[in-house]
Design an enzyme around this catalytic site. Structure first.
Site, short mmCIF file in Angstrom:
data_model
loop_
_atom_site.label_atom_id
_atom_site.label_comp_id
_atom_site.label_asym_id
_atom_site.label_seq_id
_atom_site.Cartn_x
_atom_site.Cartn_y
_atom_site.Cartn_z
N ARG A 110 -32.42 9.05 33.87
CA ARG A 110 -31.55 10.20 34.16
C ARG A 110 -32.19 11.10 35.24
O ARG A 110 -32.11 12.33 35.15
CB ARG A 110 -31.29 11.04 32.90
CG ARG A 110 -30.55 10.32 31.80
CD ARG A 110 -29.13 9.99 32.24
NE ARG A 110 -28.28 9.59 31.12
CZ ARG A 110 -28.16 8.35 30.66
NH1 ARG A 110 -28.82 7.37 31.22
NH2 ARG A 110 -27.33 8.08 29.65
N SER B 242 -23.52 12.94 26.99
CA SER B 242 -24.77 13.37 26.35
C SER B 242 -25.18 14.73 26.90
O SER B 242 -25.36 14.87 28.11
CB SER B 242 -25.90 12.39 26.66
OG SER B 242 -25.58 11.10 26.26
N GLU C 132 -29.45 17.54 29.52
CA GLU C 132 -29.19 16.59 30.60
C GLU C 132 -28.20 17.19 31.58
O GLU C 132 -28.24 16.93 32.77
CB GLU C 132 -28.63 15.29 30.00
CG GLU C 132 -28.53 14.17 31.00
CD GLU C 132 -27.55 13.10 30.61
OE1 GLU C 132 -26.50 13.00 31.26
OE2 GLU C 132 -27.82 12.37 29.65
N1 EPU Z 1 -27.90 8.20 16.59
C1 EPU Z 1 -27.82 8.91 15.40
N2 EPU Z 1 -26.91 9.91 15.31
C2 EPU Z 1 -26.08 10.23 16.31
C3 EPU Z 1 -26.16 9.54 17.54
C4 EPU Z 1 -27.09 8.50 17.65
O1 EPU Z 1 -28.55 8.65 14.47
O2 EPU Z 1 -25.26 11.15 16.14
C5 EPU Z 1 -28.83 7.07 16.67
C6 EPU Z 1 -28.05 5.76 16.62
O3 EPU Z 1 -27.85 5.32 15.32
C7 EPU Z 1 -28.97 4.82 17.36
C8 EPU Z 1 -29.63 5.73 18.39
O4 EPU Z 1 -29.46 7.06 17.93
O5 EPU Z 1 -29.97 4.32 16.53
C9 EPU Z 1 -29.04 5.56 19.78
O6 EPU Z 1 -27.67 5.88 19.79
P1 EPU Z 1 -26.66 5.32 20.90
O7 EPU Z 1 -26.83 3.85 21.07
O8 EPU Z 1 -25.32 5.84 20.60
O9 EPU Z 1 -27.20 5.90 22.26
P2 EPU Z 1 -27.85 7.31 22.64
O10 EPU Z 1 -29.30 7.12 22.85
O11 EPU Z 1 -27.42 8.34 21.69
C10 EPU Z 1 -27.63 6.85 25.23
C11 EPU Z 1 -27.10 7.56 26.45
C12 EPU Z 1 -25.58 7.49 26.49
C13 EPU Z 1 -25.18 6.02 26.53
C14 EPU Z 1 -25.75 5.34 25.28
C15 EPU Z 1 -25.48 3.86 25.27
C16 EPU Z 1 -28.74 9.30 26.92
C17 EPU Z 1 -29.04 10.75 26.94
N3 EPU Z 1 -27.55 8.94 26.45
O12 EPU Z 1 -27.16 7.56 24.09
O13 EPU Z 1 -25.14 8.10 27.70
O14 EPU Z 1 -23.77 5.87 26.57
O15 EPU Z 1 -27.19 5.51 25.24
O16 EPU Z 1 -26.29 3.22 26.19
O17 EPU Z 1 -29.58 8.51 27.36
C18 EPU Z 1 -24.31 10.06 28.74
O18 EPU Z 1 -25.32 10.05 29.44
O19 EPU Z 1 -23.41 10.94 28.87
C19 EPU Z 1 -24.14 9.04 27.71
C20 EPU Z 1 -23.13 9.05 26.85
#
Ligand code: EPU
Length: 337
Positions: free
Chosen positions: A162, A237, A333
């Site tokens: 990012r 995010s 972010e």
């Molecule tokens: N998780 C939770 N609770 C929540 C959300 C997530 O426990 O409310 C846990 C999930 O269970 C999982 C882990 O966190 O174990 C990761 O969750 P997820 O795969 O949904 O991805 P993220 O890390 O929360 C990142 C990006 C997203 C992108 C997703 C998928 C960042 C800041 N965000 O989210 O990007 O879509 O991975 O690759 O890196 C964005 O930048 O606007 C965005 C949506």
């Protein structure tokens, strides 16, 4: 090119915040853009792309400049790959769909990300195991001081998680006007390792997915988890996933054995901010007309006519609580304005 006064920026930010710009203009040609930048009477400018990565906490006293440059073209191609150039004002998802219609591979995992092409290199957008840097070839940007166009190679963009030169050394110094991507025409390199994609494809009985199948799977996953800004104002995010020292992580995991993590290097670990925020009790919490999304705690939402300053205060409370409970600092972010 027309300069308007006292224009609501509500249609120009995906959070749907009703902040007012004292002056506003939208440019759809390079000539118009240059003309606007030459105007001395507007020293302060707010560059508006797709408005998907900003939180407006107050009215804007300067000139809001909406970049509406359009056009997609194939710059060169051989039998294996194509270099495709998209102007900054193209909607990102529509551009991804255009690539898929042409069977150009590389962007399918980045389907349905809100925003415009011009802002994608600024924060090296990423999702489901892919980042823009993986297919990025170069971008053109106008230098706000010299008003000259400059070309940035991938190396010059200095991409990180990012992050890019446009958020560091070259912050607020350029407007990206177009981006070139190198996309595959055959033997597409598929990225289906991200758990949820593999599950989605399996559930649909797809064994040998095409890039179009992957895009459909990503769209289905995003639609099930992330609010559509057309229905509920949000900026994706709100926070970055923090990267912490392995030694800190080893201590935390003793108290929180279910804490998910991704190894970044021998001594660094990335922890999902969504998990930290959920464990801090904020997931799905609503405070009047704003709150934390029910299905993804990383996303702050505007349910109605919320003020940006209220959402900002909530983000501070979340940061403070996460810091208190886990001793981890989570960084926004989105750009706070
Ligand atoms: N998780 C939770 N609770 C929540 C959300 C997530 O426990 O409310 C846990 C999930 O269970 C999982 C882990 O966190 O174990 C990761 O969750 P997820 O795969 O949904 O991805 P993220 O890390 O929360 C990142 C990006 C997203 C992108 C997703 C998928 C960042 C800041 N965000 O989210 O990007 O879509 O991975 O690759 O890196 C964005 O930048 O606007 C965005 C949506």
């Amino acid at each position: 090119m027309q300069i308007l006064n006292n224009i609501s920026l509500k249609p120009y930010n995906t959070f749907g915040i009703d902040a007012v710009a004292k002056h506003f203009t939208s440019v759809s040609s390079i000539n118009d853009l240059k003309q606007v930048l030459e105007l001395d009477r507007f020293p302060n400018k707010l560059i508006l792309g797709g408005g998907s990565n900003m939180l407006l906490t107050k009215d804007y006293e300067g000139l809001a400049l909406h970049i509406n440059l359009k056009g997609i073209e194939i710059i060169s191609e051989d039998e294996n790959s194509a270099i495709v150039k998209a102007q900054a004002g193209e909607n990102w998802h529509e551009f991804v769909l255009w690539c898929l219609e042409h069977n150009f591979g590389g962007l399918e995992n980045l389907s349905l990300i809100p925003g415009n092409v011009g802002t994608t290199p600024i924060q090296n957008i990423g999702a489901y195991g892919v980042e823009i840097k993986d297919t990025f070839e170069s971008c053109e940007a106008i230098n706000l001081k010299s008003l000259e166009f400059e070309n940035f190679t991938k190396e010059e963009c200095n991409f990180g998680y990012r992050n890019s030169t446009f958020k560091q050394k070259n912050k607020d110094k350029y407007i990206v006007t177009s981006v070139c991507f190198k996309l595959s025409k055959k033997n597409h390199k598929l990225n289906i390792n991200y758990g949820t994609i593999a599950n989605e494809l399996q559930e649909n009985g797809i064994k040998n997915p095409t890039i179009q199948d992957i895009s459909k799977a990503v769209i289905a996953i995003r639609e099930s988890k992330l609010p559509n800004p057309k229905d509920i104002g949000n900026s994706g995010s709100f926070f970055k996933n923090p990267i912490i020292q392995k030694s800190e992580f080893d201590k935390l995991i003793e108290n929180f054995p279910d804490m998910p993590s991704y190894t970044i290097s021998d001594n660094e670990v990335k922890v999902p901010a969504g998990w930290l925020i959920e464990k801090s009790g904020f997931k799905g919490k609503q405070f009047g007309n704003y709150g934390v999304h029910k299905k993804q705690a990383l996303v702050l939402v505007n349910y109605g006519d919320a003020k940006g300053s209220d959402i900002f205060k909530l983000s501070k409370l979340i940061q403070k609580t996460v810091k208190r409970l886990f001793n981890i600092s989570i960084e926004a972010e989105v750009n706070i304005l």
